[in-house]
Write an enzyme that holds these catalytic residues in place. Structure first.
Site, mmCIF file in Angstrom:
data_model
loop_
_atom_site.group_PDB
_atom_site.id
_atom_site.type_symbol
_atom_site.label_atom_id
_atom_site.label_comp_id
_atom_site.label_asym_id
_atom_site.label_seq_id
_atom_site.Cartn_x
_atom_site.Cartn_y
_atom_site.Cartn_z
ATOM 1 N N THR A 27 0.891 -1.253 0.081
ATOM 2 C CA THR A 27 0.129 -0.165 -0.022
ATOM 3 C C THR A 27 0.886 1.256 0.083
ATOM 4 O O THR A 27 1.816 1.464 0.807
ATOM 5 C CB THR A 27 -1.143 -0.002 1.289
ATOM 6 O OG1 THR A 27 -1.947 -1.149 1.072
ATOM 7 C CG2 THR A 27 -1.681 1.346 1.170
ATOM 8 N N ASN A 179 -3.409 -9.900 6.797
ATOM 9 C CA ASN A 179 -3.149 -8.598 7.592
ATOM 10 C C ASN A 179 -4.293 -8.228 8.545
ATOM 11 O O ASN A 179 -4.347 -6.883 8.485
ATOM 12 C CB ASN A 179 -2.615 -7.554 6.656
ATOM 13 C CG ASN A 179 -1.227 -8.098 5.953
ATOM 14 O OD1 ASN A 179 -0.590 -9.136 6.598
ATOM 15 N ND2 ASN A 179 -0.621 -7.345 5.166
#
Length: 361
Positions: A27, A179
């Site tokens: 990200t 995650n």
């Protein structure tokens, strides 16, 4: 497997990969307005096409799936067109790229949700910590537990995202099951307290993962679908009382579907393992017959070790690829390696994104 190393070719489903280095999903919070990828994103990914297989940053399959500012989506025509810039650039540079499909579940905030709605999750349990919103940092809220009748609609969001990924020119898709996001929230027993067919036993908790994966296979075929899991990663305030049992169940269910690969975020030194065997890459090699990607802070020496002994088939690199767009060349030369600038990991523009220098010839 002696003689195999990071530079050895590998056949991944229909793809002939010239080496075994994968760019891990990262990200970067640099999508444009409307969560639309831009020409800057296309430059970033094309610079790293020497990975031969790139897994994109996590990409939300619906407006409900948004958890952070500046993250790209794959649910609007504009987002599909933006990603087409990226795939064209990567293919023009000789690379291949899978789109990672994402729904954050409870790791969101009403400030990021359509109509300021509550985020959704398997169970109404608030995560500890704060959400990064357009208004700054705000405490996480207690999410709304999904009704059983709503779950097929979210599976359909994933399927539609997979179809849009094909329209955008990707070579395949990876399901983000790691995650502490929605898939992981269903898998782990600290966040899934459901009493319907999606809760209770490990097999029930894996049901949502399997249904979504089947939907992706329906769009792409198993040979172009991967899944990423993180059995012990405590990120986003998540845990499981017996990760070995939970994730061996999930892996065996996935193995029957004939997917392209399993991508494992291995346990870190501080990850909790409440019971059972440590679910590292060796653990999964014993139960997974298909291609296996190892991930967690690998350098070239460690990568070559797990490739040579057959424990993994490919290795993914995150920060090394972030800071070294020509990592494959640097591996061949033994360095030098640019150090990653953590201050520019998330948000911003070109600095710390597309301005890392290539190695001098």
């Amino acid at each position: 497997m002696s003689g195999v190393d990071i530079f050895s070719p590998f056949r991944l489903g229909p793809l002939d990969l010239p080496n075994r280095a994968v760019m891990a999903p990262m990200t970067r919070n640099r999508a444009g307005p409307g969560n639309v990828p831009t020409a800057l994103n296309a430059t970033y990914y094309a610079q790293r096409a020497g990975a031969w297989l790139i897994v994109s940053e996590a990409t939300q399959v619906s407006p409900q799936g948004v958890g952070y500012p500046g993250t790209p989506g794959i649910h609007s025509a504009e987002q599909v067109a933006g990603w087409k810039l990226v795939t064209d650039a990567v293919h023009g540079a000789g690379g291949r790229i899978f789109l990672q499909l994402w729904h954050v579940g409870r790791i969101s905030h009403p400030a990021l949700q359509p109509g300021a709605a509550l985020p959704v999750a398997p169970s109404a349990i608030a995560p500890a910590g704060q959400a990064w919103t357009t208004n700054g940092m705000e405490a996480y809220v207690t999410p709304r537990a999904l009704e059983t009748s709503e779950i097929p609609g979210i599976v359909e969001d994933y399927r539609r995202g997979a179809a849009n990924a094909r329209e955008a020119g990707f070579d395949g898709v990876e399901l983000h099951g790691a995650n502490g996001y929605l898939i992981d929230q269903f898998l782990r027993d600290s966040t899934n307290k459901r009493t319907d067919r999606y809760g209770g036993s490990a097999s029930n908790r894996a049901r949502f993962l399997i249904e979504v994966t089947q939907a992706l296979i329906g769009e792409w075929g198993g040979e172009r679908v991967g899944v990423r899991l993180s059995p012990t990663n405590p990120y986003n305030d998540i845990a499981d009382s017996n990760p070995a049992a939970t994730f061996s169940t999930a892996a065996r269910e996935l193995d029957r579907l004939g997917i392209a690969y399993l991508h494992i975020v291995e346990p870190g030194p501080g990850d909790p393992v409440a019971a059972g065997e440590m679910p590292d890459i060796h653990f999964f090699r014993k139960i997974w017959r298909r291609p296996l990607i190892a991930n967690k802070g690998y350098d070239l020496e460690r990568a070559n070790a797990v490739l040579r002994d057959g424990t993994a088939d490919l290795v993914s690199f995150a920060a090394l690829y972030l800071a070294n767009p020509d990592l494959d060349q640097r591996f061949r030369r033994g360095g030098p390696f640019n150090p990653p600038d953590r201050k520019t990991f998330y948000g911003g523009a070109a600095k710390g994104y597309t301005d890392y220098p290539a190695i001098e010839n």
